[in-house]
Motif scaffolding. Structure first.
Motif, PDB file in Angstrom:
ATOM      1  N   LEU A   1      42.851  14.342   5.249  1.00 55.73           N
ATOM      2  CA  LEU A   1      43.076  13.214   4.360  1.00 55.73           C
ATOM      3  C   LEU A   1      42.625  11.942   5.059  1.00 55.73           C
ATOM      4  CD1 LEU A   1      46.616  14.101   2.967  1.00 55.73           C
ATOM      5  CD2 LEU A   1      44.441  14.317   1.775  1.00 55.73           C
ATOM      6  N   ASP A   2      42.185  10.993   4.270  1.00 54.57           N
ATOM      7  CA  ASP A   2      41.719   9.732   4.835  1.00 54.57           C
ATOM      8  C   ASP A   2      42.859   8.730   4.930  1.00 54.57           C
ATOM      9  OD1 ASP A   2      41.387   9.942   1.917  1.00 54.57           O
ATOM     10  OD2 ASP A   2      40.945   7.809   2.062  1.00 54.57           O
TER      11      ASP A   2
ATOM     12  N   GLU B   1      43.061  -0.962  -5.957  1.00 54.68           N
ATOM     13  CA  GLU B   1      44.106  -1.020  -4.941  1.00 54.68           C
ATOM     14  C   GLU B   1      44.596   0.383  -4.585  1.00 54.68           C
ATOM     15  OE1 GLU B   1      46.909  -3.064  -2.435  1.00 54.68           O
ATOM     16  OE2 GLU B   1      45.419  -4.014  -3.729  1.00 54.68           O
ATOM     17  N   ARG B   2      44.836   1.206  -5.602  1.00 52.36           N
ATOM     18  CA  ARG B   2      45.292   2.581  -5.348  1.00 52.36           C
ATOM     19  C   ARG B   2      44.219   3.384  -4.621  1.00 52.36           C
ATOM     20  NH1 ARG B   2      47.776   2.036 -10.532  1.00 52.36           N
ATOM     21  NH2 ARG B   2      45.902   2.878 -11.530  1.00 52.36           N
TER      22      ARG B   2
ATOM     23  N   PRO C   1      45.273   8.470  -0.232  1.00 49.42           N
ATOM     24  CA  PRO C   1      44.283   9.453   0.228  1.00 49.42           C
ATOM     25  C   PRO C   1      43.393   9.943  -0.911  1.00 49.42           C
ATOM     26  CG  PRO C   1      46.463   9.953   1.096  1.00 49.42           C
ATOM     27  CD  PRO C   1      46.663   8.887   0.061  1.00 49.42           C
ATOM     28  N   ARG C   2      42.138  10.192  -0.601  1.00 50.94           N
ATOM     29  CA  ARG C   2      41.171  10.666  -1.584  1.00 50.94           C
ATOM     30  C   ARG C   2      40.396  11.841  -1.009  1.00 50.94           C
ATOM     31  NH1 ARG C   2      43.118   8.672  -6.165  1.00 50.94           N
ATOM     32  NH2 ARG C   2      43.853   6.549  -5.755  1.00 50.94           N
TER      33      ARG C   2
ATOM     34  N   SER D   1      33.817  12.758  -3.406  1.00 51.34           N
ATOM     35  CA  SER D   1      32.945  11.593  -3.350  1.00 51.34           C
ATOM     36  C   SER D   1      33.725  10.305  -3.125  1.00 51.34           C
ATOM     37  CB  SER D   1      32.132  11.485  -4.646  1.00 51.34           C
ATOM     38  OG  SER D   1      32.980  11.352  -5.773  1.00 51.34           O
ATOM     39  N   ARG D   2      34.957  10.235  -3.616  1.00 50.33           N
ATOM     40  CA  ARG D   2      35.776   9.046  -3.386  1.00 50.33           C
ATOM     41  C   ARG D   2      36.067   8.870  -1.893  1.00 50.33           C
ATOM     42  NH1 ARG D   2      37.354  11.342  -8.159  1.00 50.33           N
ATOM     43  NH2 ARG D   2      37.747   9.969  -9.955  1.00 50.33           N
ATOM     44  N   ARG D   3      36.298   9.979  -1.209  1.00 45.13           N
ATOM     45  CA  ARG D   3      36.559   9.894   0.222  1.00 45.13           C
ATOM     46  C   ARG D   3      35.300   9.451   0.973  1.00 45.13           C
ATOM     47  NH1 ARG D   3      38.620  14.514   4.556  1.00 45.13           N
ATOM     48  NH2 ARG D   3      38.554  13.131   6.344  1.00 45.13           N
ATOM     49  N   VAL D   4      34.145   9.950   0.562  1.00 39.43           N
ATOM     50  CA  VAL D   4      32.896   9.532   1.198  1.00 39.43           C
ATOM     51  C   VAL D   4      32.740   8.022   1.087  1.00 39.43           C
ATOM     52  CG1 VAL D   4      30.390   9.735   1.161  1.00 39.43           C
ATOM     53  CG2 VAL D   4      31.798  11.754   0.730  1.00 39.43           C
ATOM     54  N   ALA D   5      32.989   7.495  -0.123  1.00 39.47           N
ATOM     55  CA  ALA D   5      32.881   6.050  -0.335  1.00 39.47           C
ATOM     56  C   ALA D   5      33.831   5.287   0.584  1.00 39.47           C
ATOM     57  CB  ALA D   5      33.171   5.715  -1.795  1.00 39.47           C
ATOM     58  N   LYS D   6      35.051   5.780   0.734  1.00 37.21           N
ATOM     59  CA  LYS D   6      36.025   5.100   1.588  1.00 37.21           C
ATOM     60  C   LYS D   6      35.613   5.153   3.056  1.00 37.21           C
ATOM     61  CE  LYS D   6      40.448   5.248   1.016  1.00 37.21           C
ATOM     62  NZ  LYS D   6      41.846   5.702   0.865  1.00 37.21           N
ATOM     63  N   GLU D   7      35.104   6.288   3.509  1.00 38.02           N
ATOM     64  CA  GLU D   7      34.741   6.414   4.922  1.00 38.02           C
ATOM     65  C   GLU D   7      33.541   5.532   5.271  1.00 38.02           C
ATOM     66  OE1 GLU D   7      36.603   7.679   7.117  1.00 38.02           O
ATOM     67  OE2 GLU D   7      37.996   8.456   5.641  1.00 38.02           O
ATOM     68  N   LEU D   8      32.629   5.326   4.307  1.00 39.14           N
ATOM     69  CA  LEU D   8      31.500   4.425   4.552  1.00 39.14           C
ATOM     70  C   LEU D   8      31.941   2.965   4.450  1.00 39.14           C
ATOM     71  CD1 LEU D   8      28.477   5.246   5.097  1.00 39.14           C
ATOM     72  CD2 LEU D   8      29.910   7.099   4.257  1.00 39.14           C
TER      73      LEU D   8
END
Length: 333
Positions: free
Chosen positions: A176-177, A192-193, A198-199, A202-209
């Protein structure tokens, strides 16, 4: 990369990309175009992470090598073509706007032995930066590179490598991110959410970048975050985002999240369903890479997008394509 180094040679961007994609196939899908407009756009490939529900995240990617020259490590972000005063970095960020996705780099950084003399003394979870597993192929926002070049061009390569995320880590469904604490205090509730919870996919990829970009913005003496709203991108998952620039050349949140879409762009569907691709796409990038949801099951009917869409991805090489000229980049989503 290790094989070339063991043989006394040096890996190169084009070859490393071809080996990466062919080895990862069929876990990922890719299609390569004959056209190469890198001199103008500073870009190699469009990369898309696609979830089963059609949510996806795209990047306009330039491949670069972390090179060792004597005792100095570098990544040539400021490369210029002959007769052109613009840097490849600036052209990449500008070209990304054409496709309504963020600009990014995929860094080829060799193996741990190659990086053993790397001078970065920072750590990741108390682990030396240069010894990170899987960091040989890492992704990072072009905004991180832009900042590193502006602060210390000589050491920009090492600084950017430190902030780059191994592609395998962001493509994996495991783990989890951590939350991202935005500088702007009044955000759309959905955004905000997204940042705080945690995502996956593809949502997690966006957050990690986005994460290292947001961290850089927190350290900038650029005043309070601007609360004005950026111009929305049609089809973007979040259309109500702050227009804050900080010291970046573009509104950083809007830039990083414009590639996060609620559904697969039209030109990706064209590829998936075997239709002729638009010329504005094939004439301006080297190809498309698609990383489907790892949890999606394969299908007996490739090439169609439906329920569990990421498991239905199938990219083929169009034969003698004659792209129509009636589709504008702004209509891609």
């Amino acid at each position: 990369m290790t094989g070339m180094l063991d043989a006394g040679g040096m890996f190169r961007e084009v070859t490393a990309t071809q080996v990466l994609l062919s080895t990862a196939y069929p876990r990922i899908r890719f299609v390569e175009f004959a056209a190469d407009d890198e001199k103008e756009n500073g870009a190699d490939w469009l990369w898309w992470w696609v979830d089963r529900d059609g949510t996806c995240y795209g990047l306009l990617v330039q491949a670069k090598i972390l090179k060792l020259h004597g005792k100095r490590w570098s990544v040539d972000f400021n490369y210029k073509t002959r007769g052109d005063d613009r840097t490849q970095l600036s052209k990449l960020i500008k070209a990304a706007n054409r496709f309504h996705v963020p600009a990014a780099y995929v860094l080829y950084c060799g193996d741990a032995q190659y990086r053993s003399a790397l001078t970065c003394d920072r750590t990741h979870d108390d682990f030396p930066c240069k010894e990170r597993d899987r960091a040989g192929v890492s992704a990072v926002s072009a905004l991180v590179a832009e900042t590193a070049v502006g602060l210390d061009a000589k050491n920009a390569g090492v600084s950017t490598f430190h902030d780059a995320v191994p592609v395998e880590d962001i493509a994996s469904p495991d783990g989890l991110d951590a939350p991202i604490v935005p500088l702007a205090r009044v955000l759309d509730q959905d955004l905000e959410r997204f940042l705080r919870q945690p995502r996956r996919g593809s949502r997690r990829v966006a957050k990690e970048l986005l994460r290292p970009v947001q961290r850089i913005r927190h350290g900038q003496f650029a005043g309070a975050a601007v609360m004005e709203r950026a111009a929305p991108v049609t089809g973007a998952l979040f259309e109500n985002v702050p227009n804050d620039y900080g010291h970046f050349s573009v509104p950083y949140v809007a830039h990083m999240l414009c590639g996060l879409r609620a559904e697969v762009p039209g030109y990706v569907r064209d590829v998936l369903e075997g239709r002729t691709l638009p010329a504005w796409l094939t004439d301006h990038v080297g190809g498309i890479v698609v990383i489907p949801d790892a949890d999606a099951l394969p299908t007996a009917s490739p090439g169609r997008v439906g329920d569990g869409g990421a498991g239905l991805l199938s990219l083929g090489f169009p034969e003698a394509p004659q792209p129509p000229h009636d589709q504008h980049p702004g209509q891609a989503a």
